[in-house]
Design an enzyme around this catalytic site. Structure first.
Site, PDB file in Angstrom:
ATOM      1  N   ASN A 269       9.846  -3.639  33.322  1.00 35.92           N
ATOM      2  CA  ASN A 269      11.283  -3.422  33.071  1.00 35.92           C
ATOM      3  C   ASN A 269      11.714  -2.078  33.694  1.00 35.92           C
ATOM      4  OD1 ASN A 269       9.943  -1.677  31.347  1.00 35.92           O
ATOM      5  ND2 ASN A 269      11.494  -1.869  29.759  1.00 35.92           N
ATOM      6  N   CYS A 271      12.448   1.000  32.770  1.00 38.56           N
ATOM      7  CA  CYS A 271      11.842   2.319  32.473  1.00 38.56           C
ATOM      8  C   CYS A 271      10.322   2.286  32.497  1.00 38.56           C
ATOM      9  CB  CYS A 271      12.385   2.848  31.160  1.00 38.56           C
ATOM     10  SG  CYS A 271      14.195   2.987  31.215  1.00 38.56           S
ATOM     11  N   GLU A 273       7.952   0.658  30.719  1.00 36.61           N
ATOM     12  CA  GLU A 273       7.066   0.513  29.567  1.00 36.61           C
ATOM     13  C   GLU A 273       6.710  -0.933  29.248  1.00 36.61           C
ATOM     14  OE1 GLU A 273      10.154   1.416  29.516  1.00 36.61           O
ATOM     15  OE2 GLU A 273      11.286   0.486  27.889  1.00 36.61           O
TER      16      GLU A 273
HETATM   17  O1  CDP Z   1      17.487   3.356  23.197  1.00 37.42           O
HETATM   18  P1  CDP Z   1      17.831   2.043  23.798  1.00 37.42           P
HETATM   19  O2  CDP Z   1      17.483   0.855  22.961  1.00 37.42           O
HETATM   20  O3  CDP Z   1      19.276   1.980  24.226  1.00 37.42           O
HETATM   21  O4  CDP Z   1      17.034   1.853  25.182  1.00 37.42           O
HETATM   22  P2  CDP Z   1      15.784   2.634  25.808  1.00 37.42           P
HETATM   23  O5  CDP Z   1      14.661   2.655  24.830  1.00 37.42           O
HETATM   24  O6  CDP Z   1      16.242   3.935  26.375  1.00 37.42           O
HETATM   25  O7  CDP Z   1      15.384   1.698  27.010  1.00 37.42           O
HETATM   26  C1  CDP Z   1      14.626   0.533  26.790  1.00 37.42           C
HETATM   27  C2  CDP Z   1      14.843  -0.418  27.907  1.00 37.42           C
HETATM   28  O8  CDP Z   1      16.193  -0.869  27.895  1.00 37.42           O
HETATM   29  C3  CDP Z   1      14.682   0.152  29.306  1.00 37.42           C
HETATM   30  O9  CDP Z   1      13.377   0.245  29.750  1.00 37.42           O
HETATM   31  C4  CDP Z   1      15.454  -0.898  30.079  1.00 37.42           C
HETATM   32  O10 CDP Z   1      14.684  -2.063  30.217  1.00 37.42           O
HETATM   33  C5  CDP Z   1      16.632  -1.163  29.195  1.00 37.42           C
HETATM   34  N1  CDP Z   1      17.828  -0.337  29.549  1.00 37.42           N
HETATM   35  C6  CDP Z   1      18.798  -0.851  30.405  1.00 37.42           C
HETATM   36  O11 CDP Z   1      18.643  -1.953  30.869  1.00 37.42           O
HETATM   37  N2  CDP Z   1      19.915  -0.132  30.742  1.00 37.42           N
HETATM   38  C7  CDP Z   1      20.095   1.095  30.267  1.00 37.42           C
HETATM   39  N3  CDP Z   1      21.196   1.788  30.618  1.00 37.42           N
HETATM   40  C8  CDP Z   1      19.131   1.664  29.397  1.00 37.42           C
HETATM   41  C9  CDP Z   1      18.010   0.913  29.049  1.00 37.42           C
END
Ligand code: CDP
Length: 570
Positions: A269, A271, A273
């Site tokens: 994905n 980021c 992970e």
């Molecule tokens: O904290 P939150 O649930 O918003 O997301 P995160 O833990 O920062 O990011 C988890 C995953 O959400 C990332 O690895 C992406 O796959 C996705 N993501 C995204 O698609 N677009 C964003 N602006 C931020 C996160």
């Protein structure tokens, strides 16, 4: 419900429902009630007499107490018509014009619904290769990434959150050099994170200083050779200059591929992970460790009973998300439900260490990280096994690497996400990162600036009669306590920020969490602006030798508009 002003601002801006005039139609508590009810209702799929109300209350309390939060799309979309609940998707990019543009369309649908997409571009023929149908020449992976980038840019205007992409190219693809430097121009590929897919063969060639083969992705023939050390140095130089590309160790992702018969894992994905098979999606959630401490004789200790209970409820919640989800494509629904991967992780780890009085950059800190994650992983798997007894194992269990063991409901259970937004909502440090700075400015969504002061520091300084506006101003200016002569050494040793932690401690912490995580660990190794390329190279080698699945580095000040900044708002 007790949440910070910043948390409320973030929730109001993007998460709470609004009517057609833009007026809010739910409260923060209403959001969590909507999510809890929608997710608990999935129990009815397995037991028509399930006590959904009690389960919904448990889920509601777990979220409103900020003990656990699911990823942003679940908070935004559960119980609403869009209903797309996952953060992570991987789409295949086969080497044909039709398939590439199907990929563009599918990515747009996912972004529209708040998800992020990862792709491997490794199957695309190299730049200059012939195109049979037209007699022309291929423009190569990087040019197609620009098409995905432009599509993301357009969708971003109307979606719930900025679409994010991960682009991966194998290190043995003939276009690897242009890929490594494709983001050196800061205006290019702004909606992409990029990572080089590193192989064991490549790392061996770097170590022995030998050349390695470039492979035509179509014919699998050798098209040439490059000097491995030179390629490695180009990756390092580029990362030193811009923070990108990151690296991921493809063979390691595949040695943990639960269902190798379904094909190779080629991408993660955005980021990094969550490694996934083509068309797989995954929903994530994080336990707030700060809320799993209790006072014993005036000292904080880990509340293991509460942690075990939260892990059980969180696994139940995340498994339900798979059923409550409205998928953007039928194929994604089909593939996701074959393995039922979930990604439970933690946040607030650094804040927890502050309360326990343990430095992040210490053997004790790393060991505690390992112990906690081992618990999350072990109990998380037990919870998934208990679910399997009632709901059945994930459908591909019999062909999985676990087939000799006890059935699991979920092919993977644990992931450490970055928690970019969840950590703001919970008001704690993100994922397993050290506190970035004890007072700082955060640029979130559309140039909104938020000022953050670390609550644990504030409380501790107040307790010890050390709190003063002057000290806080100094901390805000420097981000770190290290330069403050007014503060005692013992306090400064514990209250370390990301830049006080040496890069090797960053990697050691990541590696320790990785040992107990099914998927991967989101972690940025922070360097000071004065770090050298050699420093970066050493961290890459260390991440490799300590068993990390990949690594991302960032040298302070190397990119405009960085998300986290030290210093005052002007
Ligand atoms: O904290 P939150 O649930 O918003 O997301 P995160 O833990 O920062 O990011 C988890 C995953 O959400 C990332 O690895 C992406 O796959 C996705 N993501 C995204 O698609 N677009 C964003 N602006 C931020 C996160």
């Amino acid at each position: 419900m007790k949440i910070t002003k910043n948390a409320r601002a973030v929730l109001e801006r993007r998460y709470l429902t609004r009517d057609t005039h833009g007026q809010l139609t739910e409260t923060v508590e209403g959001l969590f009630r909507r999510v809890a009810d929608a997710i608990a209702a999935a129990d009815l799929n397995y037991n028509s007499a399930a006590d959904v109300l009690t389960t919904a209350d448990r889920f509601y309390n777990m979220m409103t107490e900020l003990d656990f939060l699911p990823n942003s799309p679940t908070l935004m979309n559960a119980g609403r018509p869009l209903g797309q609940l996952s953060a992570c998707f991987v789409l295949p990019i086969p080497d044909s014009m039709e398939a590439i543009f199907d990929g563009v369309k599918n990515a747009a649908l996912i972004h529209k619904s708040g998800g992020g997409t990862g792709f491997s571009f490794s199957r695309l023929r190299m730049q200059g290769a012939s195109v049979n149908s037209t007699g022309g020449v291929a423009s190569g992976p990087v040019s197609f990434m620009k098409v995905f980038n432009a599509a993301t840019e357009a969708v971003k205007q109307g979606g719930t959150r900025r679409g994010a992409n991960m682009g991966i190219l194998r290190v043995d693809h003939p276009d690897i050099m242009s890929f490594i430097t494709c983001k050196n121009d800061k205006n290019e590929l702004t909606n992409f994170n990029i990572s080089v897919g590193i192989t064991e063969a490549f790392m061996k060639a770097v170590e022995s200083g030998s050349p390695y083969n470039l492979i035509d992705p179509g014919t699998q023939e050798i098209t040439g050779q490059l000097d491995a050390k030179e390629v490695f140095d180009t990756i390092v130089t580029s990362a030193w200059q811009t923070g990108e590309p990151g690296i991921i160790f493809l063979d390691r992702l595949n040695s943990n591929n639960v269902v190798p018969g379904q094909g190779e894992i080629e991408a993660t994905n955005p980021c990094g992970e969550q490694p996934l098979l083509p068309y797989e999606s995954c929903n994530l959630g994080s336990i707030n460790l700060v809320n799993h401490l209790k006072l014993e004789n005036g000292c904080y200790v880990l509340d293991t009973d509460k942690l075990a209970k939260t892990i059980h409820d969180a696994v139940h919640f995340l498994d339900n998300v798979i059923d409550a989800n409205v998928y953007p494509l039928d194929e994604i629904e089909r593939v996701t439900k074959l393995t039922r991967k979930i990604g439970l992780g933690v946040m607030g780890f650094a804040d927890m260490l502050l309360k326990l009085g343990i430095p992040y950059n210490s053997h004790e800190g790393v060991a505690l990280g390992g112990r906690i994650m081992e618990m999350v992983n072990t109990i998380g798997h037990e919870a998934s096994m208990e679910l399997a007894e009632i709901r059945g194992a994930f459908p591909l269990f019999e062909e999985s690497i676990f087939k000799e063991g006890k059935p699991l409901r979920n092919a993977t259970v644990t992931t450490i996400a970055p928690n970019g937004t969840l950590s703001i909502i919970a008001g704690v440090s993100s994922g397993i990162e050290p506190v970035f700075a004890y007072a700082y400015i955060r640029n979130v969504m559309d140039n909104t600036h938020l000022i953050e002061i670390n609550e644990t520091l504030k409380a501790r300084l107040t307790d010890e009669n050390l709190y003063s506006d002057q000290i806080m101003e100094e901390v805000a200016e420097h981000g770190t306590l290290a330069d403050s002569s007014a503060l005692p050494e013992a306090l400064k040793k514990v209250f370390v920020c990301a830049h006080d932690v040496s890069p090797s401690w960053h990697v050691k912490m990541q590696a320790e969490f990785q040992k107990h995580t099914d998927n991967a660990v989101s972690k940025t190794v922070n360097f000071s602006n004065t770090a050298t390329k050699q420093d970066v190279a050493e961290v890459y080698q260390l991440a490799y030798s300590l068993g990390c699945k990949g690594t991302t580095i960032y040298r302070d000040g190397s990119r405009d508009g960085q998300v986290l900044n030290i210093g005052k708002v002007n």
